[in-house]
Design an enzyme around this catalytic site. Structure first.
Site, PDB file in Angstrom:
ATOM      1  N   ASP A 175      -2.635  22.671 -50.557  1.00 39.20           N
ATOM      2  CA  ASP A 175      -3.735  23.188 -49.761  1.00 39.20           C
ATOM      3  C   ASP A 175      -4.279  22.024 -48.936  1.00 39.20           C
ATOM      4  O   ASP A 175      -5.054  21.206 -49.421  1.00 39.20           O
ATOM      5  CB  ASP A 175      -4.815  23.789 -50.670  1.00 39.20           C
ATOM      6  CG  ASP A 175      -5.981  24.338 -49.859  1.00 39.20           C
ATOM      7  OD1 ASP A 175      -5.992  24.155 -48.629  1.00 39.20           O
ATOM      8  OD2 ASP A 175      -6.884  24.946 -50.471  1.00 39.20           O
ATOM      9  N   TYR A 206     -10.950  23.708 -54.721  1.00 42.89           N
ATOM     10  CA  TYR A 206     -11.477  24.920 -54.098  1.00 42.89           C
ATOM     11  C   TYR A 206     -10.455  25.382 -53.064  1.00 42.89           C
ATOM     12  O   TYR A 206      -9.989  24.588 -52.236  1.00 42.89           O
ATOM     13  CB  TYR A 206     -12.817  24.627 -53.406  1.00 42.89           C
ATOM     14  CG  TYR A 206     -13.409  25.850 -52.736  1.00 42.89           C
ATOM     15  CD1 TYR A 206     -14.019  26.855 -53.484  1.00 42.89           C
ATOM     16  CD2 TYR A 206     -13.332  26.014 -51.346  1.00 42.89           C
ATOM     17  CE1 TYR A 206     -14.553  27.985 -52.871  1.00 42.89           C
ATOM     18  CE2 TYR A 206     -13.872  27.139 -50.731  1.00 42.89           C
ATOM     19  CZ  TYR A 206     -14.475  28.118 -51.500  1.00 42.89           C
ATOM     20  OH  TYR A 206     -14.999  29.240 -50.904  1.00 42.89           O
ATOM     21  N   LYS A 234      -9.512  24.099 -40.778  1.00 41.25           N
ATOM     22  CA  LYS A 234     -10.465  23.050 -40.401  1.00 41.25           C
ATOM     23  C   LYS A 234     -10.039  22.246 -39.157  1.00 41.25           C
ATOM     24  O   LYS A 234     -10.134  22.746 -38.062  1.00 41.25           O
ATOM     25  CB  LYS A 234     -10.714  22.144 -41.593  1.00 41.25           C
ATOM     26  CG  LYS A 234     -11.160  22.971 -42.826  1.00 41.25           C
ATOM     27  CD  LYS A 234     -12.362  22.464 -43.507  1.00 41.25           C
ATOM     28  CE  LYS A 234     -12.645  23.284 -44.740  1.00 41.25           C
ATOM     29  NZ  LYS A 234     -13.970  23.294 -45.193  1.00 41.25           N
TER      30      LYS A 234
HETATM   31  N1  PMP Z   1      -9.155  25.184 -49.132  1.00 43.05           N
HETATM   32  C1  PMP Z   1      -9.891  24.075 -49.104  1.00 43.05           C
HETATM   33  C2  PMP Z   1      -9.308  22.792 -49.619  1.00 43.05           C
HETATM   34  C3  PMP Z   1     -11.198  24.110 -48.595  1.00 43.05           C
HETATM   35  O1  PMP Z   1     -11.947  22.987 -48.595  1.00 43.05           O
HETATM   36  C4  PMP Z   1     -11.707  25.327 -48.111  1.00 43.05           C
HETATM   37  C5  PMP Z   1     -13.112  25.438 -47.522  1.00 43.05           C
HETATM   38  N2  PMP Z   1     -13.986  24.463 -47.779  1.00 43.05           N
HETATM   39  C6  PMP Z   1     -10.894  26.462 -48.175  1.00 43.05           C
HETATM   40  C7  PMP Z   1      -9.621  26.354 -48.677  1.00 43.05           C
HETATM   41  C8  PMP Z   1     -11.388  27.794 -47.678  1.00 43.05           C
HETATM   42  O2  PMP Z   1     -11.451  27.769 -46.297  1.00 43.05           O
HETATM   43  P1  PMP Z   1     -12.372  28.839 -45.530  1.00 43.05           P
HETATM   44  O3  PMP Z   1     -13.785  28.522 -45.866  1.00 43.05           O
HETATM   45  O4  PMP Z   1     -12.014  28.626 -44.089  1.00 43.05           O
HETATM   46  O5  PMP Z   1     -11.943  30.175 -46.028  1.00 43.05           O
END
Ligand code: PMP
Length: 425
Positions: free
Chosen positions: A233, A139, A261
């Site tokens: 990511d 994701y 995060k």
């Molecule tokens: N990349 C990863 C690996 C994530 O876990 C998430 C959110 N859970 C995102 C991108 C997207 O981040 P955001 O919700 O801050 O847009």
């Protein structure tokens, strides 16, 4: 009727489904948070929960960490919005660059999704190619290029490609099985229009799925040999796996990295960074456009500086403590499930874990999808009744924070004991 239930009924009238992000909903209704501190959240009915959702990983240092709060409080007295550069943005960028050797330059954004969107646009701008490759179940945010066979809430809600998303965009996203570098090699060698490969170095959005030995080094080699930028990511893993993320742990240098995060300890800040020649393509100097009113806003930047400085200062104790606690917790849960003869798998690393109700190892999207999500849902609701809050989906992970104590772990193990007994019945 509980106050949370009343609030949920009210909320549904003005907020779609009553929540501002899909995974926040669970049956029969989510609890409404009132306050938090350290390892705990209290709801509007004054029920206390030990928090293992931890802002989906953001709260590595726990709720209301004092170093972060005092930096933010100080910043509030100086100003919250300038929209002109600040010295603190340089300080934060230098900290990111020194923690992540693969990052020479970094641009600050607000969310993980914004960071991955910019990373992908940079890869396309750099290579002048179109297609990107992602891995099944990873994701990367809620934008069209990556919302294809994605994990997290989209897997939970059975949405492989979102209504309203353009086929013209998603058809340029090719999907490869996680932990299958041979498939990646096959697709890259057949297709000369690949702009980039994006991956979660540890898959934390299908439950927890670990990269098999050599998977990451093989995909690094394949992308390098084919001149395809590799995007790590590290929105979840950055600062959580080590001060330099999963890339430090696995000793792999991607071309572009995304962070969010734990970078902001609960404040909205994210970053995209990488090689100078790629990052310098960003506007206004380059022609890859990216912009945001709130990017680099002083409040979030002060939180991020305090977070990284705190992490760097306590790193020798922090990561070993989290790992030790994670091992204690997962071993105890494993023993309980084994004694109860419940078919299960527990995947864990560093400060994250997840249990799956299946007798087969969980190594990719399909094996995670095949686990019994109904049992998970039941376990979740009993844990909640017993004062333990984990993310309400099989396709998320359990996050430990520095604020958890041994007593919290004991109480959590007791709650899992009750929850797993009810899953068996
Ligand atoms: N990349 C990863 C690996 C994530 O876990 C998430 C959110 N859970 C995102 C991108 C997207 O981040 P955001 O919700 O801050 O847009």
């Amino acid at each position: 009727m509980s106050k949370s239930q009343k609030l949920f009924n009210e909320s549904k009238k003005v907020i779609p489904s009553g929540v501002n992000s899909p995974v926040r909903y669970f049956e029969p209704y989510p609890f409404f948070a009132k306050k938090s501190n350290g390892a705990y959240i209290w709801d509007e009915d004054n029920q206390r929960y030990i928090d293992f959702c931890n802002g989906y990983g953001a709260l590595l240092l726990g709720h209301r960490r004092k170093e972060v709060l005092s930096a933010v409080s100080k910043q509030l007295t100086q100003g919250t919005m300038f929209c002109t550069p600040t010295q603190s943005e340089i300080e934060l960028s230098k900290l990111i660059v020194s923690n992540f050797p693969s990052i020479q330059k970094v641009r600050l954004v607000n969310t993980g999704g914004e960071a991955t969107m910019t990373a992908i646009r940079l890869a396309r701008g750099f290579t002048k190619k179109k297609k990107i490759i992602k891995f099944e179940g990873c994701y990367h945010g809620a934008h069209d290029s990556v919302l294809v066979k994605a994990g997290s809430g989209s897997a939970h809600n059975g949405i492989s490609v979102s209504d309203g998303g353009l086929d013209e965009v998603s058809k340029n996203t090719l999907v490869v099985q996680y932990n299958n570098s041979e498939e990646l090699e096959r697709i890259i060698s057949k297709n000369k229009d690949i702009a980039g490969v994006i991956v979660e170095p540890i898959l934390a959005n299908m439950g927890l799925i670990l990269p098999e030995k050599n998977f990451l080094s093989e995909i690094r080699k394949i992308t390098k040999d084919n001149d395809v930028p590799l995007i790590f990511d590290e929105v979840v893993t950055g600062f959580r796996i080590s001060p330099g993320g999963a890339q430090q742990h696995f000793r792999i240098k991607p071309d572009i990295t995304t962070l969010a995060k734990a970078l902001g300890s609960g404040f909205a800040v994210a970053a995209v960074g990488g090689k100078k020649e790629i990052m310098d393509l960003l506007s206004p100097g380059g022609k890859v456009y990216q912009a945001s009113t709130y990017a680099g806003n002083p409040t979030s930047v002060s939180a991020a500086i305090a977070s990284i400085k705190t992490i760097n200062k306590i790193k020798n104790k922090l990561y070993s403590k989290l790992e030790k606690y994670n091992i204690m917790l997962t071993h105890a849960i494993d023993d309980i499930a084994t004694d109860l003869k419940i078919p299960h798998q527990i995947n864990f690393t560093s400060s994250m874990f997840q249990i799956f109700f299946t007798d087969k190892p969980v190594v990719d999207y399909i094996s995670s999808m095949n686990a019994d999500a109904k049992k998970f849902k039941k376990m979740f609701s009993i844990l909640l009744k017993n004062g333990v809050f984990i993310a309400p989906s099989q396709f998320e992970v359990v996050f430990l924070s520095d604020a958890h104590t041994k007593t919290d772990l004991e109480n959590t193990i007791n709650a899992y004991d009750v929850a797993l007994k009810s899953v068996k019945n």
